[in-house]
Design an enzyme around this catalytic site. Structure first.
Site, short mmCIF file in Angstrom:
data_model
loop_
_atom_site.label_atom_id
_atom_site.label_comp_id
_atom_site.label_asym_id
_atom_site.label_seq_id
_atom_site.Cartn_x
_atom_site.Cartn_y
_atom_site.Cartn_z
N LYS A 128 -46.10 -45.26 -94.32
CA LYS A 128 -45.21 -45.43 -93.35
C LYS A 128 -44.39 -44.01 -92.91
O LYS A 128 -44.77 -43.15 -93.79
CB LYS A 128 -43.89 -46.32 -93.92
N ASP A 168 -43.79 -48.79 -84.76
CA ASP A 168 -42.75 -49.74 -85.50
C ASP A 168 -41.53 -49.90 -84.67
O ASP A 168 -41.62 -49.29 -83.54
CB ASP A 168 -42.52 -49.23 -86.95
#
Ligand code: NDP
Ligand code: 2IT
Length: 447
Positions: A128, A168
């Protein structure tokens, strides 16, 4: 809670090192509670130090992102990429731009991504990234300069076989375009190093819709299997109306449900007759908020307090905004309102305590790392199409997505049975995701 002395020791060590990372500890805590059912029966997990290795990311990159606003003023943000685990494939996971981004949030997301990606059945490791940059109110040029500065550092750590980011929270098609373009310029090569790309430069059909659609496919499978139910005439409540929430709304309606309430930062809209979900998608594409929806539809109830959404009774509730939206207060309201199912579109939108409360009170609960895996699964399909230099039709990708979500549900449910916790998909998802990563780590030695 977990009782194994091994897990307690690992967690204690982690508290010493990462005590100041609440979201990361929360995600690890939930995971270790599931591991408690497993570690005693397999001493190899402890002998090989698997859990110690899993609570430590393989690599973290933290960097300065300087950029110029439209007035020529210099700003500095902090950029991150947590390359968490590459046991089963190249690092893979989204990029988040939000004021709240910090190391704890990046680590929890990358940790969960590792198991989510394993559940998809595709060869992708977990990662991430992001920055504490707030895109709200920035011009397109400011967004572009920020993305370019972010990429000027991160590009050297990426590659189609190394690390493949995507969108995201706060990062959509526009930001991916700017980051991909700059990556291509710096590396002088055109490869599928991002997913969620535009269709004209290697993107996959269905990727924009995939997380929201996948959430509904998962919920449908669960409703059919455990309650002999479906979406027909169900009252649907969705928090967040961004990429995940808006396409969750579109699919929920297509499956026969009635989306009665949604929210975003501007507030909450509520219409017992059902919202115009296509308009929500349209507004979001223009970076507009739900207060604009309320102005166009004066008959809807609009509240500036986005939390008012928890007072509205619904059958199926999809938290699709951000972490820890559902605490004990919200969970109690959901139980009092006789909610049939809570299906997490966001990552960790429910606190551990609230999750436990919902499970104990018989609410069907679909954890994000299983239910929202359709986004990254379709990213995996985008990578395959890029590698083949070929693209599938919308119907082909959608069918693969449906099949993947069905398989994830079955795998996770069957695992909950094997663990003696029928229907506890939190345990099912953690254990099923873990087993795949564990198998690969075991085979690859101490690395
Ligand atoms: P977006 O940025 O597209 O949308 C986020 C939405 O949430 C926006 O509508 C935003 O409002 C709203 N919002 C922000 N904070 C709150 C809050 N406290 N309460 C209610 N609404 C809020 O992000 P995504 O849809 O991509 O991501 C949402 C969640 O889903 C995140 O947890 C993300 O990690 C997760 N996820 C995303 C995937 C993807 O493929 N994009 C895949 C799997 C999970 P506003 O528009 O007013 O800013
Ligand atoms: O949380 C997630 O799964 C995502 N943001 C999607 C990641 C991806 O690589 O598609």
């Amino acid at each position: 809670m977990f009782n194994s002395p091994y897990l307690k020791r690992v967690y204690q060590d982690l508290l010493t090192k990462s005590g100041h990372e609440p979201e990361f500890l929360q995600a690890v805590n939930e995971f270790l509670a599931s591991m408690d059912l497993l570690v005693d029966s397999d001493p190899e997990i402890e002998r090989l130090g698997i859990i110690e290795r899993l609570v430590e990311p393989e690599r973290m990159i933290i960097f300065r992102v300087p950029w110029l606003d439209d007035q020529g003023k210099i700003h500095v943000n902090r950029g991150f990429r947590v390359q968490y685990n590459s046991a089963i494939g190249p690092y893979k996971g989204g990029i988040r731009f939000d004021r709240s981004v910090n190391q704890s949030i990046m680590k929890f997301l990358a940790f969960e991504q590792t198991f989510k990606n394993a559940l998809t059945g595709l060869p992708m490791g977990g990662a991430k990234g992001g920055a504490d940059f707030d895109p709200v109110g920035k011009s397109d040029n400011e967004i572009m300069r920020f993305c370019q500065s972010f990429m000027a550092e991160l590009y050297r750590h990426l590659g189609e076989n190394t690390d493949v980011p995507a969108g995201d929270f706060g990062v959509g098609a526009r930001e991916i375009g700017f980051m991909f373009g700059y990556y291509k310029k710096l590396k002088n090569e055109f490869t599928g190093v991002f997913t969620g790309k535009g269709l004209s430069y290697g993107g996959s059909l269905v990727r924009p819709q995939a997380t929201g659609f996948g959430v509904c496919y998962f919920a449908l499978e669960m409703l059919k299997d455990l309650r002999n139910e479906d979406f027909t005439n169900k009252k649907i409540i969705i928090t967040g109306s961004g990429n995940v929430g808006s396409f969750c709304a579109v699919k929920a309606k297509a499956l026969g449900g009635k989306v009665i309430a949604m929210n975003d930062i501007s507030g909450m809209v509520y219409d017992e007759k059902g919202l115009d979900v296509d308009l929500v998608v349209e507004l979001k594409a223009k970076h507009l908020n739900l207060d604009a929806y309320a102005k166009m539809h004066p008959q809807v109830k609009f509240s500036h307090n986005l939390k008012d959404i928890w007072d509205i009774p619904g059958d199926l509730v999809f938290p699709c905004a951000t972490q820890n939206e559902i605490g004990m207060e919200e969970a109690k309201k959901l139980v009092d309102n006789k909610t049939l199912l809570v299906c997490e579109g966001a990552n960790m939108p429910t606190t551990n305590e609230a999750t436990q409360y919902l499970l104990e009170h018989g609410v069907l609960f679909a954890p994000g790392k299983a239910a929202n895996a359709g986004g990254v699964a379709t990213s995996g399909l985008e990578m395959s199409q890029n590698a083949m230099r070929f693209s599938w039709t919308f119907a082909e990708v959608d069918q693969r997505l449906k099949d993947i979500m069905k398989n994830i549900y079955q795998n996770v449910y069957q695992t909950s049975l094997k663990m003696g916790q029928p229907g506890n998909l939190v345990v099912g998802a953690n254990v099923a995701g873990f087993l795949k990563v564990y198998e690969a780590m075991k085979a690859q030695g101490v690395i």
